[in-house]
Motif scaffolding. Structure first.
Motif, PDB file in Angstrom:
ATOM      1  N   LEU A 169       0.846  -1.185   0.000  1.00 13.63           N
ATOM      2  CA  LEU A 169       0.000   0.000   0.000  1.00 13.63           C
ATOM      3  C   LEU A 169       0.884   1.239   0.000  1.00 13.63           C
ATOM      4  O   LEU A 169       1.799   1.352   0.818  1.00 13.63           O
ATOM      5  N   VAL A 170       0.596   2.152  -0.914  1.00  9.36           N
ATOM      6  CA  VAL A 170       1.384   3.372  -1.027  1.00  9.36           C
ATOM      7  C   VAL A 170       0.465   4.529  -1.368  1.00  9.36           C
ATOM      8  O   VAL A 170      -0.579   4.325  -2.002  1.00  9.36           O
ATOM      9  N   GLN A 171       0.843   5.712  -0.951  1.00 12.45           N
ATOM     10  CA  GLN A 171       0.046   6.887  -1.285  1.00 12.45           C
ATOM     11  C   GLN A 171       0.334   7.346  -2.706  1.00 12.45           C
ATOM     12  O   GLN A 171       1.422   7.097  -3.251  1.00 12.45           O
ATOM     13  N   ALA A 172      -0.619   8.017  -3.288  1.00  7.89           N
ATOM     14  CA  ALA A 172      -0.436   8.573  -4.625  1.00  7.89           C
ATOM     15  C   ALA A 172       0.808   9.462  -4.642  1.00  7.89           C
ATOM     16  O   ALA A 172       1.042  10.231  -3.708  1.00  7.89           O
ATOM     17  N   GLY A 173       1.587   9.323  -5.713  1.00  5.59           N
ATOM     18  CA  GLY A 173       2.834  10.060  -5.814  1.00  5.59           C
ATOM     19  C   GLY A 173       4.031   9.304  -5.283  1.00  5.59           C
ATOM     20  O   GLY A 173       5.175   9.721  -5.501  1.00  5.59           O
ATOM     21  N   GLY A 174       3.773   8.216  -4.598  1.00  3.63           N
ATOM     22  CA  GLY A 174       4.851   7.429  -4.008  1.00  3.63           C
ATOM     23  C   GLY A 174       5.466   6.444  -4.989  1.00  3.63           C
ATOM     24  O   GLY A 174       5.127   6.414  -6.183  1.00  3.63           O
ATOM     25  N   SER A 175       6.363   5.623  -4.453  1.00  2.00           N
ATOM     26  CA  SER A 175       7.104   4.673  -5.273  1.00  2.00           C
ATOM     27  C   SER A 175       7.086   3.285  -4.638  1.00  2.00           C
ATOM     28  O   SER A 175       6.962   3.144  -3.412  1.00  2.00           O
ATOM     29  N   LEU A 176       7.237   2.290  -5.494  1.00  2.00           N
ATOM     30  CA  LEU A 176       7.395   0.902  -5.064  1.00  2.00           C
ATOM     31  C   LEU A 176       8.310   0.218  -6.054  1.00  2.00           C
ATOM     32  O   LEU A 176       8.323   0.579  -7.241  1.00  2.00           O
ATOM     33  N   ARG A 177       9.019  -0.782  -5.586  1.00  5.00           N
ATOM     34  CA  ARG A 177       9.797  -1.604  -6.499  1.00  5.00           C
ATOM     35  C   ARG A 177       9.361  -3.054  -6.353  1.00  5.00           C
ATOM     36  O   ARG A 177       9.425  -3.632  -5.266  1.00  5.00           O
ATOM     37  N   SER A 220       7.198   4.711 -10.015  1.00  6.87           N
ATOM     38  CA  SER A 220       7.261   6.017  -9.380  1.00  6.87           C
ATOM     39  C   SER A 220       6.039   6.834  -9.776  1.00  6.87           C
ATOM     40  O   SER A 220       5.326   6.485 -10.717  1.00  6.87           O
ATOM     41  N   SER A 221       5.829   7.919  -9.057  1.00  7.12           N
ATOM     42  CA  SER A 221       4.671   8.789  -9.324  1.00  7.12           C
ATOM     43  C   SER A 221       3.395   7.967  -9.444  1.00  7.12           C
ATOM     44  O   SER A 221       2.605   8.145 -10.379  1.00  7.12           O
ATOM     45  N   LEU A 222       3.199   7.089  -8.520  1.00  8.69           N
ATOM     46  CA  LEU A 222       2.068   6.166  -8.592  1.00  8.69           C
ATOM     47  C   LEU A 222       0.742   6.893  -8.476  1.00  8.69           C
ATOM     48  O   LEU A 222       0.609   7.894  -7.757  1.00  8.69           O
ATOM     49  N   LYS A 223      -0.236   6.361  -9.190  1.00 11.32           N
ATOM     50  CA  LYS A 223      -1.583   6.923  -9.224  1.00 11.32           C
ATOM     51  C   LYS A 223      -2.566   5.871  -8.725  1.00 11.32           C
ATOM     52  O   LYS A 223      -2.297   4.665  -8.837  1.00 11.32           O
ATOM     53  N   GLN A 246       3.034 -15.593  -9.278  1.00 11.89           N
ATOM     54  CA  GLN A 246       1.745 -15.686  -8.584  1.00 11.89           C
ATOM     55  C   GLN A 246       1.041 -14.348  -8.426  1.00 11.89           C
ATOM     56  O   GLN A 246      -0.123 -14.326  -8.059  1.00 11.89           O
ATOM     57  N   GLY A 247       1.696 -13.250  -8.687  1.00  3.23           N
ATOM     58  CA  GLY A 247       1.059 -11.950  -8.550  1.00  3.23           C
ATOM     59  C   GLY A 247       1.307 -11.311  -7.197  1.00  3.23           C
ATOM     60  O   GLY A 247       1.410 -12.001  -6.180  1.00  3.23           O
ATOM     61  N   THR A 248       1.396  -9.998  -7.197  1.00  2.26           N
ATOM     62  CA  THR A 248       1.565  -9.247  -5.963  1.00  2.26           C
ATOM     63  C   THR A 248       0.668  -8.007  -6.029  1.00  2.26           C
ATOM     64  O   THR A 248       0.594  -7.335  -7.066  1.00  2.26           O
ATOM     65  N   GLN A 249      -0.027  -7.732  -4.949  1.00  4.22           N
ATOM     66  CA  GLN A 249      -1.004  -6.656  -4.931  1.00  4.22           C
ATOM     67  C   GLN A 249      -0.332  -5.306  -4.719  1.00  4.22           C
ATOM     68  O   GLN A 249       0.472  -5.137  -3.789  1.00  4.22           O
ATOM     69  N   VAL A 250      -0.695  -4.356  -5.564  1.00  7.58           N
ATOM     70  CA  VAL A 250      -0.270  -2.965  -5.398  1.00  7.58           C
ATOM     71  C   VAL A 250      -1.524  -2.120  -5.223  1.00  7.58           C
ATOM     72  O   VAL A 250      -2.427  -2.172  -6.059  1.00  7.58           O
ATOM     73  N   THR A 251      -1.570  -1.384  -4.135  1.00  3.26           N
ATOM     74  CA  THR A 251      -2.703  -0.509  -3.863  1.00  3.26           C
ATOM     75  C   THR A 251      -2.193   0.907  -3.661  1.00  3.26           C
ATOM     76  O   THR A 251      -1.333   1.136  -2.807  1.00  3.26           O
ATOM     77  N   VAL A 252      -2.730   1.814  -4.456  1.00  2.33           N
ATOM     78  CA  VAL A 252      -2.324   3.216  -4.376  1.00  2.33           C
ATOM     79  C   VAL A 252      -3.514   4.020  -3.858  1.00  2.33           C
ATOM     80  O   VAL A 252      -4.574   4.056  -4.492  1.00  2.33           O
ATOM     81  N   SER A 253      -3.340   4.649  -2.724  1.00  2.00           N
ATOM     82  CA  SER A 253      -4.423   5.427  -2.121  1.00  2.00           C
ATOM     83  C   SER A 253      -4.317   6.887  -2.548  1.00  2.00           C
ATOM     84  O   SER A 253      -3.232   7.418  -2.752  1.00  2.00           O
ATOM     85  N   SER A 254      -5.482   7.504  -2.643  1.00  2.00           N
ATOM     86  CA  SER A 254      -5.505   8.916  -3.081  1.00  2.00           C
ATOM     87  C   SER A 254      -5.400   9.864  -1.902  1.00  2.00           C
ATOM     88  O   SER A 254      -5.487   9.469  -0.750  1.00  2.00           O
TER      89      SER A 254
END
Length: 124
Positions: free
Chosen positions: A10-18, A83-86, A116-124
């Protein structure tokens, strides 16, 4: 070859994940790798891909300039730097591999092996 994707969260909008896609079972360096994402009830969507040598990458227009794919064949791992996640990037992300070609395909059916897949959730 067996693939394992991890690094989502889980990451906020504008954040990054790898995200990482780790392979085992065979020499990973001979495989072209793609990243896809999927929402419930929707088709799997191409995100980007990288050729076996890492010399060439390709991206969906929706992520171009924000996502970067790289690979470390010595570690049998491909990375998806986001990066710059939406919020619209929220999905389950999958890595996939295809052998016998250096071409990145946009189509899931062209890939032989899937993680198997990994969940990415970007909160606004």
């Amino acid at each position: 070859v067996q693939l394992q994707a991890y690094g989502g969260g889980l990451v906020q909008a504008g954040g990054s994940l790898r995200l990482s896609c780790e392979a085992s079972g065979r020499t990973f360096s001979s495989y072209t790798v793609g990243w896809f994402r999927q929402l419930p009830g929707k088709e799997r969507e191409f995100v980007g891909g990288i050729t076996w040598s890492g010399a060439s990458t390709d991206y969906a227009d929706s992520v171009k300039g924000r996502f970067t794919i790289s690979r470390d064949n010595a570690k049998n791992t491909v990375y998806l730097q986001m990066s710059s996640l939406k919020p619209q990037d929220t999905a389950v992300y999958y890595c996939a591999a295809r052998s016998g070609t250096y071409i990145v395909s946009y189509y899931p059916h062209d890939y032989n092996y899937w993680g198997q897949g990994t969940q990415v959730t970007v909160s606004s």
